[in-house]
Design a protein around this motif. Structure first.
Motif, mmCIF file in Angstrom:
data_model
loop_
_atom_site.group_PDB
_atom_site.id
_atom_site.type_symbol
_atom_site.label_atom_id
_atom_site.label_comp_id
_atom_site.label_asym_id
_atom_site.label_seq_id
_atom_site.Cartn_x
_atom_site.Cartn_y
_atom_site.Cartn_z
ATOM 1 N N MET A 1 -53.306 -10.593 -30.001
ATOM 2 C CA MET A 1 -53.576 -11.987 -29.600
ATOM 3 C C MET A 1 -54.440 -11.984 -28.341
ATOM 4 N N ASN A 21 -57.496 -8.418 -18.656
ATOM 5 C CA ASN A 21 -56.640 -8.400 -19.852
ATOM 6 C C ASN A 21 -55.154 -8.424 -19.513
ATOM 7 N N ASP A 24 -52.959 -10.333 -22.121
ATOM 8 C CA ASP A 24 -52.785 -9.620 -23.385
ATOM 9 C C ASP A 24 -51.836 -8.441 -23.232
ATOM 10 N N ILE A 25 -51.911 -7.750 -22.085
ATOM 11 C CA ILE A 25 -51.023 -6.605 -21.847
ATOM 12 C C ILE A 25 -49.580 -7.070 -21.735
ATOM 13 N N PHE A 27 -48.297 -9.861 -22.934
ATOM 14 C CA PHE A 27 -47.859 -10.349 -24.240
ATOM 15 C C PHE A 27 -47.445 -9.189 -25.146
ATOM 16 N N SER A 28 -48.141 -8.070 -25.070
ATOM 17 C CA SER A 28 -47.775 -6.896 -25.867
ATOM 18 C C SER A 28 -46.423 -6.332 -25.427
ATOM 19 N N LEU A 29 -46.156 -6.347 -24.121
ATOM 20 C CA LEU A 29 -44.860 -5.866 -23.631
ATOM 21 C C LEU A 29 -43.722 -6.771 -24.104
ATOM 22 N N ILE A 31 -43.686 -8.604 -26.862
ATOM 23 C CA ILE A 31 -43.499 -8.333 -28.286
ATOM 24 C C ILE A 31 -42.758 -7.023 -28.484
ATOM 25 N N PHE A 32 -43.059 -6.029 -27.664
ATOM 26 C CA PHE A 32 -42.376 -4.737 -27.764
ATOM 27 C C PHE A 32 -40.878 -4.884 -27.487
ATOM 28 N N ILE A 87 -47.635 -15.399 -19.423
ATOM 29 C CA ILE A 87 -48.178 -15.822 -20.722
ATOM 30 C C ILE A 87 -48.433 -17.327 -20.730
#
Length: 351
Positions: A1, A21, A24-25, A27-29, A31-32, A87
């Protein structure tokens, strides 16, 4: 995303790459961590980031109620909600503020201030509504004595603990970050959450008015009356904060029977701690009022200076120079007689 389209790319893990970024970083954490809830081996670790761990179930007329208190594992929960705040910050910037900025065509300095006020306006609006909802549902506004009765207030509902943790993600300026963290942490650790929640509500309403006034000013510089309304609310908030603190801490807790320090039960109701809390609040409110008065005086002096300059410019307009001759004078390139008529050249007749 991806939150924003970027034309320029930077090397991985460089400072520019992380700044560009970061949403985005983060948001990835998040989701993880959420994916970790799906597996039994990692669910116990992932739940530390999402849900408070120190809970107690009690019986009430409504049935079983789960209450919470603080501990060192709350650091993981604060970190997770810090990611959530980043976010939401990126979403507001990308889908709301950037679109408004394209239409307003502001300068670079005004654009930065507009983005700051837009972000904080959304934050203070959400926080004010959330805090007001808790104050109404818990009955703190209708029964002010509940702010200090039955102290220490060790166990809290989930919504209250969530607010006190979420509110630590606040302003950009270092001084205000330290002040917010200091006061929120003190209310959280000293079990003064009820008083702290009321003070946060008052502060957020005042800050909301200021940033709304800034947004209207950036769209149209003629909208300056809202700053006067904010000035009134600012002074009222300072006075209400001092009054509430002296009422709850200075008089309410001073009449409590148990005034001994007890870390196990969370009782910090001692004379030394009460005086320290009151001095801290008085110092902070006095400092804010001092800065506010200095700002208003400087603004008043600048306004008076502008008025004086405009008055001098209007009274010292240059007068038109008149060139006189034997027939009259020249004005705007035309020859005028003394009586205002245009003299004509007389024809001489021969005798």
């Amino acid at each position: 995303m991806a939150f924003r389209r970027r034309n320029k790319s930077y090397p991985f893990f460089s400072q520019e790459f992380l700044i560009q970024n970061h949403a985005d970083i983060v948001f990835s954490l998040v989701i993880f961590i959420l994916i970790g809830l799906m597996f039994e081996a990692t669910a116990k670790t992932a739940i530390l980031f999402i849900q408070p761990q120190y809970n107690v179930t009690t019986l009430s007329p409504e049935g079983e109620v789960t209450l919470y208190h603080y501990g060192w594992k709350d650091c993981a929960t604060i970190l997770f909600y810090f990611f959530i705040a980043i976010i939401f910050h990126a979403i507001v910037q990308e889908y709301l503020l950037d679109k408004v900025n394209r239409r307003l065509h502001l300068s670079k300095s005004k654009n930065t201030k507009f983005n700051e006020s837009g972000q904080l306006c959304v934050f203070h609006l959400v926080s004010s509504v959330w805090s007001f909802y808790i104050l109404i549902t818990e009955g703190y506004l209708l029964h002010p004595s509940s702010l200090w009765e039955n102290y220490p207030h060790v166990h809290l509902r989930y919504t209250v603990t969530d607010v006190l943790r979420y509110e630590e993600e606040l302003s950009r300026q270092l001084q205000y970050i330290c002040l917010y963290l200091l006061h929120i942490s003190a209310a959280y650790l000293l079990n003064l959450s009820r008083v702290g929640l009321v003070l946060l509500f008052l502060q957020y309403v005042s800050e909301l008015g200021f940033h709304v006034a800034r947004l209207f000013y950036f769209t149209d510089e003629n909208h300056q009356k809202m700053f006067d309304l904010w000035a009134v609310s600012f002074v009222f908030t300072r006075m209400a904060t001092l009054t509430l603190m002296f009422l709850a801490v200075g008089f309410g807790l001073a009449r409590a029977e148990n005034q001994e320090l007890d870390l196990e039960t969370g009782n910090f109701n001692t004379v030394l701690i009460r005086m320290t809390v009151l001095l801290l609040v008085c110092f902070t409110q006095s400092w804010l009022l001092w800065k506010f008065i200095r700002f208003q005086l400087r603004r008043w002096r600048e306004f008076r200076h502008e008025q004086a300059v405009r008055k001098k410019a209007s009274t010292k307009q240059p007068l038109r120079s008149l060139k006189r001759d034997s027939l009259g004078h020249h004005e705007n390139g035309l020859l005028k007689a003394e009586n205002g008529a245009s003299p004509r050249t007389k024809k001489l007749k021969s005798p």
